[in-house]
Design a protein around this motif. Structure first.
Motif, PDB file in Angstrom:
ATOM      1  N   ASN A  75      20.008 -22.790 -24.402  1.00 21.38           N
ATOM      2  CA  ASN A  75      19.849 -22.050 -25.645  1.00 21.38           C
ATOM      3  C   ASN A  75      21.167 -21.655 -26.285  1.00 21.38           C
ATOM      4  OD1 ASN A  75      17.100 -22.197 -25.719  1.00 21.38           O
ATOM      5  ND2 ASN A  75      16.729 -20.209 -24.791  1.00 21.38           N
ATOM      6  N   GLU A  76      22.266 -22.192 -25.796  1.00 22.06           N
ATOM      7  CA  GLU A  76      23.557 -21.933 -26.427  1.00 22.06           C
ATOM      8  C   GLU A  76      23.541 -22.567 -27.816  1.00 22.06           C
ATOM      9  OE1 GLU A  76      27.118 -20.056 -26.492  1.00 22.06           O
ATOM     10  OE2 GLU A  76      25.872 -20.168 -24.682  1.00 22.06           O
ATOM     11  N   LYS A  77      23.741 -21.762 -28.840  1.00 25.33           N
ATOM     12  CA  LYS A  77      23.599 -22.242 -30.207  1.00 25.33           C
ATOM     13  C   LYS A  77      24.849 -22.978 -30.688  1.00 25.33           C
ATOM     14  CE  LYS A  77      20.206 -18.823 -31.726  1.00 25.33           C
ATOM     15  NZ  LYS A  77      19.893 -17.767 -32.712  1.00 25.33           N
TER      16      LYS A  77
ATOM     17  N   THR B  67      26.022 -24.430 -34.397  1.00 25.38           N
ATOM     18  CA  THR B  67      25.675 -24.493 -35.814  1.00 25.38           C
ATOM     19  C   THR B  67      26.773 -25.215 -36.575  1.00 25.38           C
ATOM     20  OG1 THR B  67      26.648 -22.298 -36.149  1.00 25.38           O
ATOM     21  CG2 THR B  67      24.285 -22.387 -35.753  1.00 25.38           C
TER      22      THR B  67
ATOM     23  N   GLN C  37      16.982 -28.327 -37.560  1.00 23.93           N
ATOM     24  CA  GLN C  37      17.164 -28.273 -36.110  1.00 23.93           C
ATOM     25  C   GLN C  37      17.125 -29.668 -35.502  1.00 23.93           C
ATOM     26  OE1 GLN C  37      13.965 -25.473 -35.107  1.00 23.93           O
ATOM     27  NE2 GLN C  37      15.519 -23.985 -34.524  1.00 23.93           N
TER      28      GLN C  37
ATOM     29  N   SER D 147      18.402 -25.470 -30.356  1.00 24.09           N
ATOM     30  CA  SER D 147      19.558 -24.580 -30.461  1.00 24.09           C
ATOM     31  C   SER D 147      20.708 -25.232 -31.219  1.00 24.09           C
ATOM     32  CB  SER D 147      20.034 -24.148 -29.068  1.00 24.09           C
ATOM     33  OG  SER D 147      20.455 -25.269 -28.308  1.00 24.09           O
ATOM     34  N   VAL D 148      20.632 -26.550 -31.426  1.00 26.69           N
ATOM     35  CA  VAL D 148      21.616 -27.256 -32.247  1.00 26.69           C
ATOM     36  C   VAL D 148      21.051 -27.386 -33.654  1.00 26.69           C
ATOM     37  CG1 VAL D 148      22.895 -29.395 -32.588  1.00 26.69           C
ATOM     38  CG2 VAL D 148      22.522 -28.528 -30.278  1.00 26.69           C
ATOM     39  N   CYS D 149      21.765 -26.837 -34.620  1.00 28.24           N
ATOM     40  CA  CYS D 149      21.241 -26.801 -35.984  1.00 28.24           C
ATOM     41  C   CYS D 149      22.329 -27.202 -36.978  1.00 28.24           C
ATOM     42  CB  CYS D 149      20.731 -25.392 -36.307  1.00 28.24           C
ATOM     43  SG  CYS D 149      19.886 -25.267 -37.896  1.00 28.24           S
TER      44      CYS D 149
ATOM     45  N   LYS E 254      28.988 -24.643 -25.492  1.00 29.75           N
ATOM     46  CA  LYS E 254      28.513 -25.292 -26.712  1.00 29.75           C
ATOM     47  C   LYS E 254      28.777 -26.797 -26.651  1.00 29.75           C
ATOM     48  CE  LYS E 254      29.165 -21.271 -29.776  1.00 29.75           C
ATOM     49  NZ  LYS E 254      27.845 -21.174 -30.398  1.00 29.75           N
TER      50      LYS E 254
END
Length: 403
Positions: free
Chosen positions: A45-47, A49, A93, A99-101, A232
């Motif tokens: 869940n490491e985002k 962006t 997404q 979590s990658v957006c 990340k």
């Protein structure tokens, strides 16, 4: 072994273990799996962006789709077109790693804001990386925006899109042999423009969203990866489309670390002297980890169907390249069957009886669980990676321009 006893449960706390034991005793293994899955999902869940901007018609939407391994007609794809589609920041997404957006931002040339005001409007500080898509020429707005991004201490990347059009145009006039020369001229133009604009250290990547396996896309991926912190970075690597063998190897390396983590978790659970819980958790951890591996390597049904449509081949033709039928049938029962077919796996299940003796069981249980989990997952990862490479080769067979 002393460490195993003193810290047997760093992944699940005591309350969670009690709940798992209760659920297992009352409802069985199937009810335990969602509990394990929720816990393991948190690891990914490491985002990450990534903001994408540029003037109207430069191909932002196509670029965002290519970054996510989607075609224009796939579910969840950004709408592609020559008319400006974006009036406000729009998130897209990743299909298998939410979590990658990637954020499609309105092009600065389509707003009435200055570069500085624009960054405030789009909430710039929320993004890890900033990508500026350019057309055939650098525009004043591109330079202004890049300078403002620099002032804020963020990284940005210039991407010159639609390079396949350049190649097509050369082919039409019978000058394909000048392709390398023309590309060098384009690079020189951008380097000169960057220097004249006061951005001499910036780099421009020449890409085609239609053919992401060609030109500079892989170099661009590597540059983004190098700028991200480790957590990340790992998530970003797993989000990459399987364009080359190098990508598959990168994913395999990240997944090796996940195997070790899953084995540590399994070892910790194996040290808990509650009959039934160890095997239930081990099977749950294995199933969830294997499902994640399959998805990250593009071997799940949805990914295979998307790829089959994109390369115009029957999905069964791609599935035929998968080396082990286990890849397509990951269930608790299939995992148990695979475990019992190995010495270490059989030992893990037989060891359940030892958990009735807390001291002896905690030492032996942890060791066996760790060993069996490592063995099975590493073996499966090798098979999965080999299958992913076979599928890639099949997909580009006879037509290297379809991916």
């Amino acid at each position: 072994m002393g460490q195993s006893q003193s810290k047997p449960n760093r992944f699940f706390n005591d309350e969670e273990i009690k709940m798992i034991a209760q659920v297992y005793n009352q409802e069985g293994l199937d009810a335990v799996l969602p509990l394990i899955k929720d816990k393991c999902d948190n690891l990914d869940n490491e985002k990450v962006t990534i903001a994408v901007t540029g003037e109207s018609g430069v191909g932002k939407s196509a670029f965002i789709n290519a970054m996510r391994g989607l075609g224009p007609n796939d579910e969840g794809a950004a709408e592609e077109g020559i008319i400006e589609q974006t009036s406000k920041p729009t998130p897209y997404q990743h299909p298998t790693l939410p979590s990658v957006c990637l954020w499609d931002l309105p092009g600065i040339g389509t707003t009435r804001f200055s570069a500085r005001q624009y960054l405030d409007k789009v909430n710039f500080n929320t993004y890890d990386l900033f990508v500026l898509i350019t057309g055939e020429r650098f525009k004043e707005n591109d330079v202004k925006l890049a300078k403002e991004i620099k002032k804020m201490g963020k990284e940005f990347y210039f991407v010159r899109s639609k390079m396949d059009t350049v190649e097509v145009n050369l082919n039409e006039v019978g000058q394909h042999d000048r392709l390398e020369e023309v590309f060098d001229e384009i690079r020189m133009y951008y380097n000169r423009s960057l220097k004249e604009s006061g951005l001499p250290t910036s780099q421009v990547f020449l890409v085609s969203s239609r053919y992401p396996h060609r030109y500079d896309f892989m170099e661009f991926f590597g540059c983004l990866e190098s700028e991200l912190p480790d957590k990340k970075k790992n998530v970003f690597v797993l989000s990459l489309p399987n364009l080359t063998e190098a990508v598959i190897e990168k994913k395999k390396k990240v997944l090796r670390a996940k195997v070790l983590l899953a084995a540590v978790v399994s070892g910790g659970i194996g040290a808990i002297p509650i009959p039934g819980v160890s095997v239930a958790c081990d099977i749950g951890i294995l199933v969830v980890t294997l499902l994640h591996m399959r998805s990250y390597l593009g071997l799940d049904d949805e990914s295979l169907c998307r790829l089959a449509c994109r390369v115009n081949k029957p999905v069964q033709e791609l599935k035929a390249e998968i080396t082990s039928p286990f890849v397509l049938n990951i269930t608790p029962s299939s995992v148990i069957k695979l475990l019992t077919s190995t010495v270490s796996g059989a030992a893990m299940i037989a060891d359940e009886a030892l958990l009735l003796i807390p001291v002896i069981g905690s030492v032996i249980g942890a060791t066996v669980s760790f060993t069996a989990t490592c063995f099975l997952l590493n073996s499966a990862l090798n098979d999965f990676a080999k299958s992913a490479l076979n599928v890639l080769k099949k997909a580009i067979e006879d037509n290297s321009e379809v991916l």
